[in-house]
Design an enzyme around this catalytic site. Sequence first.
Site, PDB file in Angstrom:
ATOM      1  N   VAL A 112      -2.019 -12.674 -11.212  1.00  0.00           N
ATOM      2  CA  VAL A 112      -3.204 -13.247 -11.831  1.00  0.00           C
ATOM      3  C   VAL A 112      -3.697 -14.354 -10.908  1.00  0.00           C
ATOM      4  CG1 VAL A 112      -3.917 -14.806 -13.719  1.00  0.00           C
ATOM      5  CG2 VAL A 112      -2.798 -12.645 -14.242  1.00  0.00           C
ATOM      6  N   CYS A 113      -5.008 -14.545 -10.882  1.00  0.00           N
ATOM      7  CA  CYS A 113      -5.602 -15.660 -10.132  1.00  0.00           C
ATOM      8  C   CYS A 113      -5.217 -15.538  -8.652  1.00  0.00           C
ATOM      9  CB  CYS A 113      -5.142 -16.961 -10.786  1.00  0.00           C
ATOM     10  SG  CYS A 113      -6.156 -18.415 -10.452  1.00  0.00           S
ATOM     11  N   THR A 114      -4.917 -16.644  -7.988  1.00  0.00           N
ATOM     12  CA  THR A 114      -4.607 -16.603  -6.553  1.00  0.00           C
ATOM     13  C   THR A 114      -3.229 -16.005  -6.267  1.00  0.00           C
ATOM     14  OG1 THR A 114      -3.927 -18.920  -6.732  1.00  0.00           O
ATOM     15  CG2 THR A 114      -6.145 -18.490  -5.877  1.00  0.00           C
ATOM     16  N   GLY A 131      -8.151 -11.615 -12.640  1.00  0.00           N
ATOM     17  CA  GLY A 131      -8.971 -12.680 -12.061  1.00  0.00           C
ATOM     18  C   GLY A 131      -8.355 -14.047 -12.337  1.00  0.00           C
TER      19      GLY A 131
END
Lengths: 238, 238
Positions: free
Chosen positions: B110-112, B160
Amino acid sequence: MSTVLSIPASSQPLTIGMLLYPGFTLLDLAGPQAALGLHGRTLLFWKTLEQVPTDSGISVNPTHTFADAPDALDVLFVPGGMGTNEAMLDPEVVEFLARLGQRARYVTSVCTGSLLLGMAGLLDGYRAATHWAAYEALEALGVTSAPDRVVADRNRITGGGGTAGIDFGLTLLAELRGDDVAKITQLLMEYDPHPPFNTGHPRVAGELLTQAARAALGEDLILNITKIASARHTRIEI
Amino acid sequence: MSTVLSIPASSQPLTIGMLLYPGFTLLDLAGPQAALGLHGRTLLFWKTLEQVPTDSGISVNPTHTFADAPDALDVLFVPGGMGTNEAMLDPEVVEFLARLGQRARYVTSVCTGSLLLGMAGLLDGYRAATHWAAYEALEALGVTSAPDRVVADRNRITGGGGTAGIDFGLTLLAELRGDDVAKITQLLMEYDPHPPFNTGHPRVAGELLTQAARAALGEDLILNITKIASARHTRIEI
């Protein structure tokens, strides 16, 4: 760039105090903390500085004991979780909340955390939110239960079950820091939800799924938490 | 109650392995863990068993060292956070992911967190999601960046920014356990989002808010993470 839309670094950082207890739900705490924590300091309270297990095998470390908790909080926050029922029966926890709640600028919770606030007398005469399976328990505490995502009644701001913590956190942030700061924070958190299903509340999930979810939680647990809540007044009135 | 709609207790519990690293974002991990953790065992990996600080003053305790991590995971998961850039430069972290990623049933983030998967070569030839401020960094790793909430490309499932972890977790759960179990879990998590604003992605937030959010993150951080990503191929090709 308009300075109106920057996060003002000169604001006094918020002091956010969050209760830990064995069996709290990590997401209940992580959602609000993601929204508010960017704008201040997060303190995590427990009786000791020993690690506190969540209800899913992860453990988190307190930053302050009950004895060391500062008086002046901008936000006192209580998460919910499978361990709420036991915490409701722990006088040390309930008395700690009652003490800090009298002085905090905002007294807040997500999910079954509102049952703990109610147990501490902090919701007497207020409307509050909680997890959908705990509406009855909240009413048994003498609190007006509202089936809403976020309920703001004077300085008591409470969220519904688990994931409502993100909506709660951003709503409280807007009150504390204004809409622009909350909007920027929502963008930083990329909070543009696309739930895979439309089953997030009994209102939309329907009877069959709700029965299955209650069974997964355990009818005993639900009954038990209502029984504990009902006993509050018995104990106080006797 | 239809047995089709109960959570089958007889299913083999999932083994979910999550990477910790200094400066990860708690919510990135808590969202997916809330969805998946109900259906198995969550293992938290770090080099040692010492507590690992998140990017917001909270710390979490690993359950396994890299050396003790089991080979056979149903899900390998990597959260994002302000510390992703440093973790990308840590060969011990990158090699650990490369090793476990080869054998995990699902390789996820998730995310970075997807930048870490990319650094470990686990997204070569795949499409993946990341935080909106990291699309360029993901491309610099040679990964096709998709501006979607959840991206499933064969057994790589990525979410994201931050809050996308909840959508990601429920999407993966539906794949692992079927739609009914995911629907019940969404109801248990009361995931019926009501964001206070419509500013959760640059697409809807507009230019001014996006500039303010980039400034809050720090242009230096965004540039730096892209530089680290670009250097991956330089190092490998030389």
